[in-house]
Design an enzyme around this catalytic site. Structure first.
Site: not given
Ligand code: SAH
Length: 418
Positions: A5, A88, A262, A310, A337
């Site tokens: 790249c 990219c 969420e 997550d 992640c």
């Molecule tokens: N599981 C989903 C999203 C993961 S990203 C997927 O795989 O698509 C992490 C998510 O956590 C985001 O949508 C963010 O808005 C949410 N988040 C961040 N802090 C939080 C909290 N304190 N309580 C609940 N959700 C939260």
């Protein structure tokens, strides 16, 4: 497979350009073992068969160089200077092509890129998202002002050149901010959102919705998470940090009921719509802080059998993790992640009633240093608190713990938009 790249150094998004893919996987495996090996055996990372052009969401910032030439690309790491990106390695090819077309149309329509310093000009960013399974394409034109002269004609011309575009949204972002999207938007063409499919469910994606950027590996990740949960159809499941409800909806087919939690109100709205559109009736979504919600559940004496979690890169918090311990699910499936914050959270949770049964890295972000991990945690039985070290990972030799971090490494997050 292309592996060179020309803008890699300036862009900084792909830390592993020039490194053969098998070596990239080895590096990530080692990183995961170094950081997480203390907690159990790290399974071999699941990589991609073809690790290029996987990103289904492509963002390009618009501006001008000193000579007045239009630039479109990514911000140079840690700055607001735009690095021109013509090609990219990791972004979807069709999305890139559309961005190049937008750039080529600007002159003819006398459209100037927006200048963040003077507040003059018009086009600030272009965001293109493509449904991998459906092929639907959304183009978001982010403007620095709400007046869009010959906007209709511009959109018409774009659609003529790319009839595959299914919706165009004009978003206004006139604030001094590093956020891409502003609060106001108007649908110029189509529905204003696209659909994509994952693990047999259909998801509506709006301009601002969080949706995993690597659709092929997301299926691998979600299938692993659901496999780890070992659902039989009788379980009460919690999907914490559920975004637009993806993991919970996939799990709902194998569980008795699911609760999704969420923080982001728009994501909750999308999650509810998604459940309805998929005819899923055993799932409910709540807006709120996952920790607060779980504490309230625990106080009311409610129980759950499986908790999927997550969280964002910063990881979870003690409020949440201690409420997991009080709710006492048999299994916790942690999708992360960021291995650093994962290690920090595992430290807490393994001291509070759980042992690590499996650790599975999944390469969601080839060419970047980021790595996703799924961990299965199982509740220790009260009378056998020593089960963790004896039953689990017989061949595994504990390593020293990696230094925990609050927020993880602060590197550019191209690979990972959580
Ligand atoms: N599981 C989903 C999203 C993961 S990203 C997927 O795989 O698509 C992490 C998510 O956590 C985001 O949508 C963010 O808005 C949410 N988040 C961040 N802090 C939080 C909290 N304190 N309580 C609940 N959700 C939260």
């Amino acid at each position: 497979m292309p592996s060179v790249c020309v803008v890699a150094k300036k862009c900084g998004g792909c830390q592993y350009t020039g490194i053969p893919y098998s070596e990239q996987l080895d590096k990530k495996q080692k990183m995961e073992e170094d950081i997480l090996g203390y907690y159990g055996k790290v399974e071999r990372i699941i990589g991609m068969r073809y690790p290029c052009f996987y990103r289904n969401k492509v963002h390009s910032a618009f501006g001008k160089d000193k000579k007045g030439n239009i630039l479109c690309g990514t911000y140079q790491e840690g700055t607001h200077f735009i690095v021109q990106v013509d090609e990219c390695l990791i972004e979807d090819k069709k999305c890139q092509e559309i961005i190049r077309t937008v750039k080529s149309l600007l002159k003819g329509f006398k459209m100037e890129p927006f200048n963040e310093d003077t507040g003059k000009g018009l086009l600030r960013h272009v965001l293109v998202r493509r449904g991998f399974k459906t092929g639907e394409i959304m183009v978001v034109l982010v403007l620095g002002t709400h007046i869009f002269p010959s906007g209709n004609n511009f959109v018409k011309e774009l659609l003529k050149l790319h009839p595959e575009i299914t919706t165009v949204v004009v978003n206004i972002n006139d604030r001094k901010t590093s956020m891409v999207l502003g609060d106001r938007e108007k649908v110029s063409y189509g529905k204003g959102y696209i659909y994509d499919e994952l693990c047999g469910c259909r998801f509506r994606i709006s301009p601002g919705s969080f949706y995993q950027v690597n659709p092929i590996q997301t299926e691998v990740l979600y299938n692993k998470a659901v496999e780890f949960a070992g659902l039989s159809g009788k379980e009460k499941v919690i999907d914490a940090y559920c975004g637009i409800g993806t993991i919970g909806m996939v799990a709902s087919k194998k569980a008795k009921s699911v609760i999704g939690i969420e923080l982001n109100g728009n994501a909750v709205r999308d999650a509810r719509t998604n459940a309805k559109e998929n005819g899923i009736t055993n799932i409910e979504f709540f807006r709120g802080d996952a920790g607060d919600f779980m504490i309230k559940m625990a106080e009311k004496g409610e129980k759950a059998d499986v908790v999927f979690m997550d969280p964002p890169r910063s990881g979870s918090d003690e409020a949440f993790l201690s409420s997991v311990a009080s709710l006492g699910p048999k299994k916790v499936v942690y999708v992360s992640c960021n291995p650093m914050t994962l290690a920090r959270d595992l430290d807490y949770i393994t001291k509070n009633g759980y042992f690590v049964e499996k650790i599975q890295p999944v390469d969601m972000f080839p060419f970047t240093e980021h790595c996703e991990t799924v961990v299965l945690l199982i509740k220790k039985e009260k009378r056998k608190p020593e089960t963790f070290s004896k039953n689990n990972n017989k061949s595994y030799k504990p390593k020293t713990k990696a230094a925990p971090s609050q927020s993880g490494k602060n590197t550019k997050r191209k690979g990972n938009s959580k």
